[in-house]
Design a protein around this motif. Sequence first.
Motif, PDB file in Angstrom:
ATOM      1  N   LEU A 146     -49.924 -35.407 -30.030  1.00 37.96           N
ATOM      2  CA  LEU A 146     -49.952 -34.209 -30.879  1.00 37.96           C
ATOM      3  C   LEU A 146     -50.334 -32.971 -30.074  1.00 37.96           C
ATOM      4  CD1 LEU A 146     -51.672 -35.706 -34.054  1.00 37.96           C
ATOM      5  CD2 LEU A 146     -49.240 -35.213 -33.723  1.00 37.96           C
ATOM      6  N   LEU A 147     -51.253 -33.133 -29.130  1.00 36.12           N
ATOM      7  CA  LEU A 147     -51.636 -31.999 -28.285  1.00 36.12           C
ATOM      8  C   LEU A 147     -50.455 -31.530 -27.431  1.00 36.12           C
ATOM      9  CD1 LEU A 147     -55.184 -33.178 -27.188  1.00 36.12           C
ATOM     10  CD2 LEU A 147     -54.675 -31.116 -28.522  1.00 36.12           C
ATOM     11  N   ASP A 148     -49.725 -32.494 -26.901  1.00 36.85           N
ATOM     12  CA  ASP A 148     -48.557 -32.116 -26.101  1.00 36.85           C
ATOM     13  C   ASP A 148     -47.510 -31.400 -26.942  1.00 36.85           C
ATOM     14  OD1 ASP A 148     -49.670 -33.159 -23.837  1.00 36.85           O
ATOM     15  OD2 ASP A 148     -48.570 -35.064 -23.905  1.00 36.85           O
ATOM     16  N   ALA A 177     -47.542 -24.991 -46.424  1.00 39.28           N
ATOM     17  CA  ALA A 177     -46.950 -26.301 -46.689  1.00 39.28           C
ATOM     18  C   ALA A 177     -45.943 -26.705 -45.632  1.00 39.28           C
ATOM     19  CB  ALA A 177     -46.293 -26.300 -48.073  1.00 39.28           C
ATOM     20  N   ASP A 178     -45.219 -25.735 -45.089  1.00 42.32           N
ATOM     21  CA  ASP A 178     -44.188 -26.065 -44.110  1.00 42.32           C
ATOM     22  C   ASP A 178     -44.816 -26.649 -42.847  1.00 42.32           C
ATOM     23  OD1 ASP A 178     -41.380 -25.988 -43.230  1.00 42.32           O
ATOM     24  OD2 ASP A 178     -42.173 -24.603 -41.721  1.00 42.32           O
ATOM     25  N   GLY A 179     -45.900 -26.016 -42.368  1.00 45.00           N
ATOM     26  CA  GLY A 179     -46.587 -26.539 -41.191  1.00 45.00           C
ATOM     27  C   GLY A 179     -47.208 -27.892 -41.464  1.00 45.00           C
ATOM     28  N   ASP A 180     -47.821 -28.064 -42.629  1.00 46.83           N
ATOM     29  CA  ASP A 180     -48.417 -29.348 -42.981  1.00 46.83           C
ATOM     30  C   ASP A 180     -47.367 -30.448 -43.039  1.00 46.83           C
ATOM     31  OD1 ASP A 180     -50.805 -28.077 -43.135  1.00 46.83           O
ATOM     32  OD2 ASP A 180     -50.857 -27.967 -45.337  1.00 46.83           O
ATOM     33  N   SER A 181     -46.213 -30.156 -43.594  1.00 44.40           N
ATOM     34  CA  SER A 181     -45.140 -31.132 -43.704  1.00 44.40           C
ATOM     35  C   SER A 181     -44.658 -31.558 -42.326  1.00 44.40           C
ATOM     36  CB  SER A 181     -43.979 -30.553 -44.523  1.00 44.40           C
ATOM     37  OG  SER A 181     -42.900 -31.458 -44.563  1.00 44.40           O
ATOM     38  N   ARG A 182     -44.574 -30.586 -41.420  1.00 51.88           N
ATOM     39  CA  ARG A 182     -44.114 -30.926 -40.068  1.00 51.88           C
ATOM     40  C   ARG A 182     -45.166 -31.751 -39.325  1.00 51.88           C
ATOM     41  NH1 ARG A 182     -40.022 -26.605 -37.693  1.00 51.88           N
ATOM     42  NH2 ARG A 182     -39.067 -25.908 -39.636  1.00 51.88           N
ATOM     43  N   LEU A 183     -46.424 -31.444 -39.520  1.00 49.07           N
ATOM     44  CA  LEU A 183     -47.479 -32.241 -38.895  1.00 49.07           C
ATOM     45  C   LEU A 183     -47.449 -33.677 -39.421  1.00 49.07           C
ATOM     46  CD1 LEU A 183     -49.951 -32.572 -37.124  1.00 49.07           C
ATOM     47  CD2 LEU A 183     -51.350 -31.716 -39.021  1.00 49.07           C
ATOM     48  N   ARG A 184     -47.284 -33.812 -40.730  1.00 48.05           N
ATOM     49  CA  ARG A 184     -47.212 -35.148 -41.300  1.00 48.05           C
ATOM     50  C   ARG A 184     -46.025 -35.920 -40.729  1.00 48.05           C
ATOM     51  NH1 ARG A 184     -44.739 -38.155 -45.023  1.00 48.05           N
ATOM     52  NH2 ARG A 184     -45.978 -39.580 -46.327  1.00 48.05           N
ATOM     53  N   SER A 185     -44.892 -35.253 -40.607  1.00 47.75           N
ATOM     54  CA  SER A 185     -43.694 -35.887 -40.067  1.00 47.75           C
ATOM     55  C   SER A 185     -43.923 -36.326 -38.618  1.00 47.75           C
ATOM     56  CB  SER A 185     -42.512 -34.915 -40.139  1.00 47.75           C
ATOM     57  OG  SER A 185     -41.359 -35.478 -39.542  1.00 47.75           O
ATOM     58  N   LEU A 186     -44.611 -35.494 -37.852  1.00 51.62           N
ATOM     59  CA  LEU A 186     -44.875 -35.830 -36.459  1.00 51.62           C
ATOM     60  C   LEU A 186     -45.845 -37.001 -36.348  1.00 51.62           C
ATOM     61  CD1 LEU A 186     -44.427 -35.219 -33.521  1.00 51.62           C
ATOM     62  CD2 LEU A 186     -46.236 -33.512 -33.632  1.00 51.62           C
ATOM     63  N   VAL A 187     -46.887 -37.010 -37.186  1.00 49.67           N
ATOM     64  CA  VAL A 187     -47.826 -38.128 -37.179  1.00 49.67           C
ATOM     65  C   VAL A 187     -47.092 -39.415 -37.510  1.00 49.67           C
ATOM     66  CG1 VAL A 187     -49.811 -39.146 -38.357  1.00 49.67           C
ATOM     67  CG2 VAL A 187     -49.852 -36.725 -37.715  1.00 49.67           C
ATOM     68  N   ARG A 188     -46.217 -39.355 -38.514  1.00 42.77           N
ATOM     69  CA  ARG A 188     -45.476 -40.550 -38.887  1.00 42.77           C
ATOM     70  C   ARG A 188     -44.611 -41.052 -37.730  1.00 42.77           C
ATOM     71  NH1 ARG A 188     -42.431 -38.512 -42.379  1.00 42.77           N
ATOM     72  NH2 ARG A 188     -40.551 -38.436 -41.097  1.00 42.77           N
ATOM     73  N   ARG A 189     -43.908 -40.140 -37.067  1.00 44.09           N
ATOM     74  CA  ARG A 189     -43.034 -40.533 -35.967  1.00 44.09           C
ATOM     75  C   ARG A 189     -43.832 -41.151 -34.824  1.00 44.09           C
ATOM     76  NH1 ARG A 189     -39.999 -35.079 -34.892  1.00 44.09           N
ATOM     77  NH2 ARG A 189     -40.000 -36.012 -32.811  1.00 44.09           N
TER      78      ARG A 189
END
Length: 398
Positions: free
Chosen positions: A161-163, A181-193
Amino acid sequence: MKDPVFVIHGVANRDRDEFATAVSALATAAGVDMVPVHWGDLGAQEQFIDAALPDYPAGPETLRDDEAPEHVMAEPLPTAVFAESIDEIQQLSQVDAALRAHLGEENDVEDNGLRDEGRHQLDPDQILEYVAELWAGTEWLSRTSDAQLLRETGRALARSLLDETDPASDDSYWGLRGEGADGDSRLRSLVRRRLNDLDRVAGAAVQALGARLNHAVRSRFGPGTTRFLGDVLVYQRHQEAVHARVRQVIDEVHPDIGRSPDRPVRIAAHSLGGVIAVDMATATVPLWTESLVTFGSQAAFFHVCDPRGGQLTPYGGNVPVHLPASLNRWTNLWEPLDVLAFAASKVFRLHDGTAPVDLPVGHQASTGMWTHSAYWNLPYVASVIGDVMRQDQTASAQ
């Protein structure tokens, strides 16, 4: 002149000359005269053992989506490797601690002005919320109790996530720097991936290790264990023939040896050979034995599972079984990685009320993992045999 020490081999000794060479080397190292007692030609037929061993076809080395490698069993393996799974809260606490620690290190560096000030500040509480939401969907990570794996998962997730949010990175996920919400959604998507990626890496590693371990166990340990079982089965059915062979070799030196307490025999025995020696020394018509040294042997295990008979009473669990006077002294050696070696002192007592002497043999890395055959070349084993047998010589001379 003292009679020689008779050496009885254990399982899977088919080559008479090879065994004689091993006994000769042991005699030199121990400093006592020895006579090999070879009975391997009476053992199990092992030339067709491979026909009874299962084969796993070699499969692809890489994983495709939602597919386990063909060369391992997809379902039993994770439950076998990850059988000690712990509560999800405990799992996530270890992931969380490592993630926070790694993020904290990066924040400390940033506070010192050594990082680009454009880095987006990641909220560990928010990340953990997404991890907790997605954790049950992981196939491998949610089953493990391995603390190191859980900590490394937290560290790897934080690093990833830092990278992704580093402005200096060409692959930076710039959308995470947005608010709302847009940033939160993208963070959630990245965590999932990233969590799915880590889960797949863990799964691929475990399955590859499991396949190799299965192959190693069957190819390295399987034949030895199978030969052990085969010879045990044959011995159980044909004890008289094996005992007669031992008696024949002793008679060739002198027919009086072992016939009475006036001229008892001295024996060193490996593996099933130790069972043979104890069976003969405690039989109704015993082989009178002055000193017995066993190494990697199973006499106590066999008697606990199935009382041997002769002069031995069954083991009841509380009181040791008293050995007859026909087995005067017993020293039992065991190596910690030898799964076919058992203790004698808790099951048996000698006729004078003392216990057989159980001595551990230190493990040497050069012997590898299959240590059941390693005793022959270990200096400590030869030293103990020499010391025990020389004590008999000293006692008889007094």
